[in-house]
Design an enzyme around this catalytic site. Structure first.
Site, PDB file in Angstrom:
ATOM      1  N   LYS A   1       0.841  -1.203   0.000  1.00  0.00           N
ATOM      2  CA  LYS A   1       0.000   0.000   0.000  1.00  0.00           C
ATOM      3  C   LYS A   1       0.874   1.250   0.000  1.00  0.00           C
ATOM      4  O   LYS A   1       0.547   2.256  -0.638  1.00  0.00           O
ATOM      5  CB  LYS A   1      -0.917  -0.006   1.219  1.00  0.00           C
ATOM      6  CG  LYS A   1      -1.815   1.237   1.316  1.00  0.00           C
ATOM      7  CD  LYS A   1      -2.658   1.193   2.568  1.00  0.00           C
ATOM      8  CE  LYS A   1      -3.549   2.422   2.668  1.00  0.00           C
ATOM      9  NZ  LYS A   1      -2.784   3.680   2.791  1.00  0.00           N
ATOM     10  N   ARG A   2       1.982   1.193   0.695  1.00  0.00           N
ATOM     11  CA  ARG A   2       2.878   2.341   0.771  1.00  0.00           C
ATOM     12  C   ARG A   2       3.387   2.740  -0.621  1.00  0.00           C
ATOM     13  O   ARG A   2       3.568   3.918  -0.915  1.00  0.00           O
ATOM     14  CB  ARG A   2       4.046   2.012   1.699  1.00  0.00           C
ATOM     15  CG  ARG A   2       4.943   3.197   2.033  1.00  0.00           C
ATOM     16  CD  ARG A   2       6.000   2.791   3.039  1.00  0.00           C
ATOM     17  NE  ARG A   2       5.391   2.315   4.267  1.00  0.00           N
ATOM     18  CZ  ARG A   2       6.064   1.695   5.238  1.00  0.00           C
ATOM     19  NH1 ARG A   2       7.354   1.468   5.094  1.00  0.00           N
ATOM     20  NH2 ARG A   2       5.445   1.294   6.337  1.00  0.00           N
TER      21      ARG A   2
END
Length: 524
Positions: free
Chosen positions: A263-264
């Site tokens: 997600k980062r």
């Protein structure tokens, strides 16, 4: 394939469904449909501490939006239910005790403090602590204790876990559809916990028991589960059950090609990693979704299919039916697949062109209404003479559909439409400075006035008539086309861009066309 194909997608409801999970679900779906099999959804919620409210429904909604709905599972054809592992809890204790009775598992009473002590002791000696054949007789478990001592601890209600008894000095021969044959030395395996002290099974036990009872024929899952394959094979053997066939999918890598996509990475590089928007119920933080970002489900699915698989041909655009027909697990790669944000945009642009203009118009209409409302409000505040072709909220969706047909070729998302078409709905209030210098010369105002006198008498205001009369006038008077067409486009659009000039004139009508010509003469 002679066996009855049954595959399962078994996510944990610990948050939104990651794009990697969607790819796993997709490959299971394609394989099932290819072989007239059944695609099962099972929720693996044995870790109650990580359970997140709403995640389960999110998973179902995501699969449905992606166009890969499950055939059997929660609330649907519940032949082998229940399909939440938390509701199957009594089953697992029975099977764990069955393994103890057969000598394939044992009770372990070691406290967390005891295990931490052993780990640190090994670290101080430069070693790694592994709970298995070489030290289990020195630890607190039913193998090192007498039957009476073990029973006394159980009767006293002491906390325990149930561990698998991994064999000593054996070689396991494993097979994976994607990765081929593998050999594993059992001496390096630890005695995994199968049943926890909170009365819930671990993934390993629940997974095997459920796959067996649900008659799963093929387990298609991510590469991260490959280290568990040896234990799972041993569990099937210990129970005396026939193991399903296994296929471990390659990782989805970061756009750089190094490391697993997270997600980062999406937050950092500006793309979603979830199919649908997700709001964390605890923090209220919202994560972007492909649907809300304007991607078509078909585009996302087509893109995901190529992350680790290829059809062996040059074809890149596939319908879901074509993917089903072409899909083959043996054409799935072993190596990781790099996630390319630009490639999924390429797919989305393609699928944009296949959408009906009328459907896109319905999606675009709220954007048009919102922008016209802002323009109208700003105009009222500044007492401006800015005009739009239609009153806000009174826009004809059929007109919008015609506009969409003219500009969608240059769009990737519906959100791109306004910048590409605003001049169809409202007159320009300013003109691009660089374009103005290029298009407007000393004689341009006079030429635009002459052009207006050509346009006004045209009765049949069609693209064909406009093109014929205006081009005829230009040719007859030996005027360079750029001297007319550039300032005309600038008058209509405000910049030297947009679709065919005659299409714009036809769409906005004669009165608006003349008004915009008059305005640019007055302004420039």
């Amino acid at each position: 394939m002679t066996k009855n194909v049954r595959v399962r997608f078994a996510p944990s409801p610990t948050g939104p469904l990651h794009i990697g999970g969607v790819r796993t679900a997709l490959f299971n779906y394609l394989f099932a449909k290819k072989h007239n099999g059944t695609f099962v959804l099972r929720i693996e919620d044995t870790d109650q501490n990580r359970y997140v409210e709403g995640a389960e429904q999110y998973i179902i909604d995501a699969l449905n939006w992606c166009g890969i709905p499950y055939d059997e599972g929660l609330g649907k054809n519940e032949t082998y239910g229940p399909y939440r592992q938390s509701e199957r809890k009594p089953l697992y204790k029975k099977y764990a005790e069955q393994l103890i009775a057969s000598g394939n598992a044992y009770y372990a009473f070691d406290t967390a403090e005891d295990l931490d002590f052993h780990r640190k002791n090994h670290e101080n000696q430069g070693k790694t602590f592994i709970y298995n054949w070489h030290n289990r007789l020195k630890l607190s478990n039913s193998l090192s204790l007498s039957a009476e001592e073990t029973q006394a601890k159980l009767d006293a209600g002491e906390d325990y876990v149930i561990r698998f008894k991994s064999p000593h000095d054996e070689t396991l021969h494993l097979t994976d559809i994607i990765r081929g044959d593998m050999k594993i030395d059992t001496n390096v395996l630890d005695d995994k916990v199968l049943f926890k002290s909170d009365g819930m099974p671990t993934y390993h036990l629940a997974n095997i028991v459920d796959d067996h009872l649900m008659k799963i024929s093929h387990v298609i899952r991510g590469e991260e589960w490959l280290p568990s394959l040896a234990l799972h094979y041993q569990l099937y053997t210990a129970f005396g059950w026939e193991a399903p066939e296994f296929a471990h999918l390659p990782l989805i890598l970061k756009p750089t090609g190094k490391g697993k996509l997270s997600k980062r990475d999406g937050d950092k590089m500006g793309f979603p990693v979830f199919p649908l928007q997700w709001t964390d119920p605890k923090t209220n933080d919202t994560s972007r979704g492909y649907k809300e970002d304007g991607y078509f489900a078909e585009a996302m699915i087509n893109f995901l299919a190529f992350l680790g698989w290829n059809p062996g041909t040059e074809q890149e655009i596939f319908t879901i039916e074509e993917l089903v027909n072409a899909f083959d697990l043996e054409r799935v790669n072993k190596s990781g697949a790099r996630f390319d944000p630009d490639k999924i945009k390429w797919f989305n642009h393609h699928y944009m062109q296949d959408q009906y203009d009328e459907d896109l118009a319905e999606l675009f209409k709220p954007i048009v209404d919102k922008n016209l409302s802002v323009i109208q409000s700003d105009s009222e505040k500044s007492h401006s003479n800015a005009t739009s072709l239609t009153a806000q909220n009174d826009i004809d969706v059929n007109y919008i559909a015609l506009v969409v047909g003219l500009i969608k070729e240059r769009a990737t998302f519906v959100s791109d439409f306004w910048d590409l078409s605003h001049f169809f709905f409202t007159a320009p209030t300013a003109y691009d400075e660089k374009a103005s210098k290029k298009a407007f010369k000393d004689d341009t105002a006079d030429l635009m006035s002459q052009l207006k006198s050509i346009i006004l008498p045209i009765d049949e205001f069609t693209v064909t008539a406009l093109e014929k009369d205006i081009k005829g006038w230009i040719t007859k008077n030996d005027i360079a086309f750029g001297k007319i067409m550039m300032p005309l486009r600038l008058a209509l659009v405000g910049a030297l861009q947009g679709p065919d000039v005659f299409e714009i004139m036809y769409m906005i009508g004669k009165a608006e066309t003349v008004k915009r010509i008059e305005n640019i003469i007055k302004t420039l």
